[in-house]
Design an enzyme around this catalytic site. Structure first.
Site, mmCIF file in Angstrom:
data_model
loop_
_atom_site.group_PDB
_atom_site.id
_atom_site.type_symbol
_atom_site.label_atom_id
_atom_site.label_comp_id
_atom_site.label_asym_id
_atom_site.label_seq_id
_atom_site.Cartn_x
_atom_site.Cartn_y
_atom_site.Cartn_z
ATOM 1 N NE ARG A 171 -0.458 0.297 4.974
ATOM 2 C CZ ARG A 171 -0.173 1.488 5.493
ATOM 3 N NH1 ARG A 171 -0.538 2.576 4.846
ATOM 4 N NH2 ARG A 171 0.469 1.594 6.631
ATOM 5 N NE ARG A 175 -0.798 10.690 6.943
ATOM 6 C CZ ARG A 175 0.282 10.984 7.623
ATOM 7 N NH1 ARG A 175 0.723 12.229 7.660
ATOM 8 N NH2 ARG A 175 0.935 10.055 8.292
ATOM 9 N NE ARG A 254 20.166 -2.232 -3.013
ATOM 10 C CZ ARG A 254 20.957 -1.811 -4.000
ATOM 11 N NH1 ARG A 254 21.735 -2.651 -4.652
ATOM 12 N NH2 ARG A 254 20.974 -0.531 -4.337
ATOM 13 N NE ARG A 286 17.605 8.234 4.596
ATOM 14 C CZ ARG A 286 16.881 7.767 5.598
ATOM 15 N NH1 ARG A 286 15.646 8.207 5.783
ATOM 16 N NH2 ARG A 286 17.376 6.858 6.433
ATOM 17 C CD GLU A 306 20.811 7.522 4.668
ATOM 18 O OE1 GLU A 306 20.028 6.729 4.083
ATOM 19 O OE2 GLU A 306 20.640 7.894 5.847
ATOM 20 C CE1 TYR A 354 14.268 -1.121 8.034
ATOM 21 C CE2 TYR A 354 11.939 -0.922 8.582
ATOM 22 C CZ TYR A 354 13.214 -0.381 8.511
ATOM 23 O OH TYR A 354 13.427 0.890 8.953
ATOM 24 C CG ASP A 356 9.362 0.392 11.752
ATOM 25 O OD1 ASP A 356 10.278 0.781 10.998
ATOM 26 O OD2 ASP A 356 8.159 0.419 11.420
#
Length: 375
Positions: A171, A175, A254, A286, A306, A354, A356
């Site tokens: 997804r 917003r 990566r 970035r 980066e 991954y 958080d």
């Protein structure tokens, strides 16, 4: 010495697990192949600025239990992650919101934005998406895909979007409000003083050995001429395929190359902590300006470019490549791991996923609780 647990990796997972077991009276030794604790959340003070040495880390969670836990070890500021994206000479707010849509199409109301987005999606709609490009077009249409997804994603993964599986983007957050807060989580912030202080408190009173790999410890234990430390259980947070000496093949990752620059004569380089560069021809993804994470007014600034790249032996692995091929290979390694009765595989590398930061803490707390119930 004899330890109940050898914990391989002084990052967030290993530190939380070690802290909980030590609090319960278990003895732990933590080792790390790097010369510092903290893993990828390690921060270092440079010229009065707490620099995120391995990329930007913004703590966010909706889990009050985890928020209360981490706040035991640091005071957090009220930093809100509001990155901006640069495409050629254009600038857009992220995540995709009314500010983004106004910059793209000149719309001002949610209805105008919804109508324009629906038109964009209808113009590029495909059937069942076969790759990431088709998935993104089905979700947000041509303009957002071309300017804000295609180049950035291609750089990040080292592959064109049409060569990436569709499931990588399940997804895309859209917003219809003028809200640049990247996360929807209730709790968000940066620890005042940086993340390293959190790890120091978690590991207080625990034996730590740096510049030490798991192979070093295994070699010590196998060498009859040395008095080796002994331990009953291992918590392994390194690469799961490396633990098994890559016997089934190498999992793909990566990695990132960081170009850190101290600018003594510039007090404010880009006006924001995180600026993404979405054009493919710009080689970095970035630029981070670290002083904006903690609102410091010190002179000068520190920025980091980066550059994503394919992982090679000797690099730090960052992102598992969770495509079908690697997922199948990981499942085979997982079968081997389940036969290692005295080894716990945890964290981003040990579980090839991954995480958080809040999910890392939650997983470590759950595993620690599970271990203590066995006693």
């Amino acid at each position: 010495m004899r330890y109940d647990y050898l914990i391989v990796g002084a990052g967030l997972y290993g530190a939380v697990f070690a802290h909980e077991l030590k609090e319960a009276g278990r003895s732990c030794m933590v080792i790390d192949k790097r010369d510092h604790i903290g893993g990828n959340i390690y921060t270092e003070n440079i010229s009065g600025i707490n620099v995120h040495k391995y990329g930007a880390h913004i703590f966010h969670t909706s889990n009050k239990k985890i928020w209360d836990y981490i706040c035991r070890f640091a005071e957090f500021n009220n930093y809100v992650n509001s990155p901006v994206a640069v495409y050629k000479d254009e600038l857009y707010n992220l995540p995709f919101n009314m500010n983004t849509f106004h910059a793209l199409w000149g719309v001002r109301t949610p209805k105008e934005a919804m109508d324009k987005l629906a038109e964009q999606i209808a113009d590029s709609k495909t059937g069942e998406p076969k790759n990431l490009e088709e998935q993104a077009l089905n979700l947000v249409g041509r303009d957002i895909y071309e300017k804000l997804i295609k180049g950035y994603t291609g750089k990040q993964w080292g592959r064109e979007c049409k060569d990436l599986p569709a499931f990588i983007i399940k997804r895309l957050p859209v917003r219809f409000t003028y809200d640049n807060n990247y996360f929807n989580d209730r709790y968000q912030g940066i620890p005042i003083g940086g993340y390293t202080g959190i790890i120091e408190k978690l590991l207080d009173g625990i034996d730590i050995r740096l510049n030490c790999s798991y192979d070093d410890v295994r070699t010590d234990k196998a060498d009859d001429h040395k008095e080796a430390d002994t331990y009953d259980r291992v918590v392994y947070t390194g690469m799961i395929d490396e633990y098994f000496d890559h016997r089934l093949g190498r999992l793909e990752y990566r990695t990132l190359r960081f170009d850190e620059r101290v600018l003594k004569d510039v007090d404010n380089y880009q006006g924001n902590a995180v600026v993404n560069y979405t054009e493919y021809e710009v080689p970095y993804t970035r630029v981070i300006e670290h002083k904006h994470f903690e609102y410091t007014d010190c002179k000068g600034t520190v920025i980091t470019y980066e550059y994503p790249k394919e992982y090679e032996a000797g690099d730090e692995p960052y992102y598992p490549v969770n495509d079908d091929k690697n997922s199948r290979l990981y499942e085979e390694y997982l079968k081997l791991a389940l036969n290692e009765k005295n080894v716990i595989f945890g964290g981003r590398l040990g579980q090839y996923r991954y995480y958080d930061m809040d999910k890392v803490i939650e997983a470590a707390l759950d595993k620690a609780e599970e271990e203590l119930k066995k006693a």
